[in-house]
Design an enzyme around this catalytic site. Structure first.
Site, PDB file in Angstrom:
ATOM      1  CG  ASN A  11      -5.350   0.787   2.704  1.00  0.00           C
ATOM      2  OD1 ASN A  11      -6.427   1.128   2.596  1.00  0.00           O
ATOM      3  ND2 ASN A  11      -4.845  -0.495   2.812  1.00  0.00           N
ATOM      4  NE  ARG A  18      -2.330   3.552   5.941  1.00  0.00           N
ATOM      5  CZ  ARG A  18      -1.339   2.858   4.756  1.00  0.00           C
ATOM      6  NH1 ARG A  18      -1.148   3.411   3.678  1.00  0.00           N
ATOM      7  NH2 ARG A  18      -1.166   1.765   5.344  1.00  0.00           N
ATOM      8  CE1 TYR A  23       3.178   4.506   5.673  1.00  0.00           C
ATOM      9  CE2 TYR A  23       0.955   4.430   6.984  1.00  0.00           C
ATOM     10  CZ  TYR A  23       2.099   3.817   6.334  1.00  0.00           C
ATOM     11  OH  TYR A  23       2.216   2.484   6.287  1.00  0.00           O
ATOM     12  CG  ASN A  74       4.186   3.061  -1.677  1.00  0.00           C
ATOM     13  OD1 ASN A  74       4.108   1.982  -1.557  1.00  0.00           O
ATOM     14  ND2 ASN A  74       4.189   4.047  -0.913  1.00  0.00           N
ATOM     15  CD  GLU A  98       9.849  -2.405  -2.624  1.00  0.00           C
ATOM     16  OE1 GLU A  98      10.155  -3.586  -3.412  1.00  0.00           O
ATOM     17  OE2 GLU A  98       9.513  -2.626  -1.490  1.00  0.00           O
ATOM     18  NE  ARG A 107       5.613   1.341   9.774  1.00  0.00           N
ATOM     19  CZ  ARG A 107       4.533   1.212   8.985  1.00  0.00           C
ATOM     20  NH1 ARG A 107       4.828   1.696   7.625  1.00  0.00           N
ATOM     21  NH2 ARG A 107       3.417   1.175   9.350  1.00  0.00           N
TER      22      ARG A 107
HETATM   23  C1  DQA Z   1       4.078   1.726   2.753  1.00  0.00           C
HETATM   24  C2  DQA Z   1       4.706   0.682   3.832  1.00  0.00           C
HETATM   25  C3  DQA Z   1       3.838  -0.551   3.837  1.00  0.00           C
HETATM   26  O1  DQA Z   1       4.289  -1.489   4.661  1.00  0.00           O
HETATM   27  C4  DQA Z   1       2.441  -0.045   4.183  1.00  0.00           C
HETATM   28  O2  DQA Z   1       1.579  -1.322   3.993  1.00  0.00           O
HETATM   29  C5  DQA Z   1       1.764   0.874   3.353  1.00  0.00           C
HETATM   30  C6  DQA Z   1       2.791   2.100   3.069  1.00  0.00           C
HETATM   31  C7  DQA Z   1       5.182   2.904   2.812  1.00  0.00           C
HETATM   32  O3  DQA Z   1       4.760   3.719   1.778  1.00  0.00           O
HETATM   33  O4  DQA Z   1       5.762   3.349   3.837  1.00  0.00           O
HETATM   34  O5  DQA Z   1       0.796   1.025   2.963  1.00  0.00           O
HETATM   35  O6  DQA Z   1       4.343   1.268   1.459  1.00  0.00           O
END
Ligand code: DQA
Length: 153
Positions: A11, A18, A23, A74, A98, A107
């Site tokens: 995604n 999105r 984000y 990521n 990461e 969150r």
């Molecule tokens: C994410 C955080 C994840 O929990 C989420 O599912 C994402 C994006 C972030 O970059 O903040 O798709 O990895």
């Protein structure tokens, strides 16, 4: 010259449109351009991929051994679910960083656990696109590929 494999999980191709309140408005192409500029300034090369498929990510990590000095990843939603990606990083033995755009600990509870973090050298989260820049700077300090004696970079 350091070689870094950058992996964007599911995604993240939708960045910019999105959930911008979480984000931001920066799209993935801009993040990639920024990372490439930073890498070039540091004399490093990046290979960048995005995939919505866990198996494809596992395979790319599996073939990274000996070819890359570090991974910048990521894992997106797979962060919270993927034993397969975790095992791939551990098996490859390539040092990994990461990153997350959002602060996953601020969150929903299901995002508070990362299955990936324990097999990474470290984690950067919560700084939007800057998480990637900071993560890349960290990744550039790591190295797994054997160096040829007398050669720089
Ligand atoms: C994410 C955080 C994840 O929990 C989420 O599912 C994402 C994006 C972030 O970059 O903040 O798709 O990895």
């Amino acid at each position: 010259m350091k070689k870094i494999l950058v992996i964007h999980g599911p995604n993240l191709q939708l960045l910019g449109e999105r959930q911008p309140s979480i984000y931001g408005r920066t799209d993935l192409a801009s993040i990639d351009r920024d990372l490439k500029r930073l890498a070039a300034a540091r004399g490093a090369t990046l290979t960048i991929m995005q995939s919505n498929h866990e198996g494809e990510i596992v395979e790319r990590i599996g073939s990274a051994k000996g070819r890359y000095d570090a991974l910048l990843i990521n894992p997106a939603a797979y962060t919270h679910t993927s034993v397969a990606i975790r095992d791939a990083i551990e098996a490859a033995g390539v040092p990994a960083v990461e990153v997350h755009l959002s602060n996953i600990y601020a969150r929903e509870a299901f995002r508070h656990q990362s299955l990936i973090a324990p097999v990474c050298r470290g984690q950067v989260c919560g700084f939007g696109p800057a998480s990637y820049r900071l993560g890349l700077q960290a990744a550039l300090t790591l190295g797994a590929r054997p160096r040829k004696p007398g050669r720089k970079g």
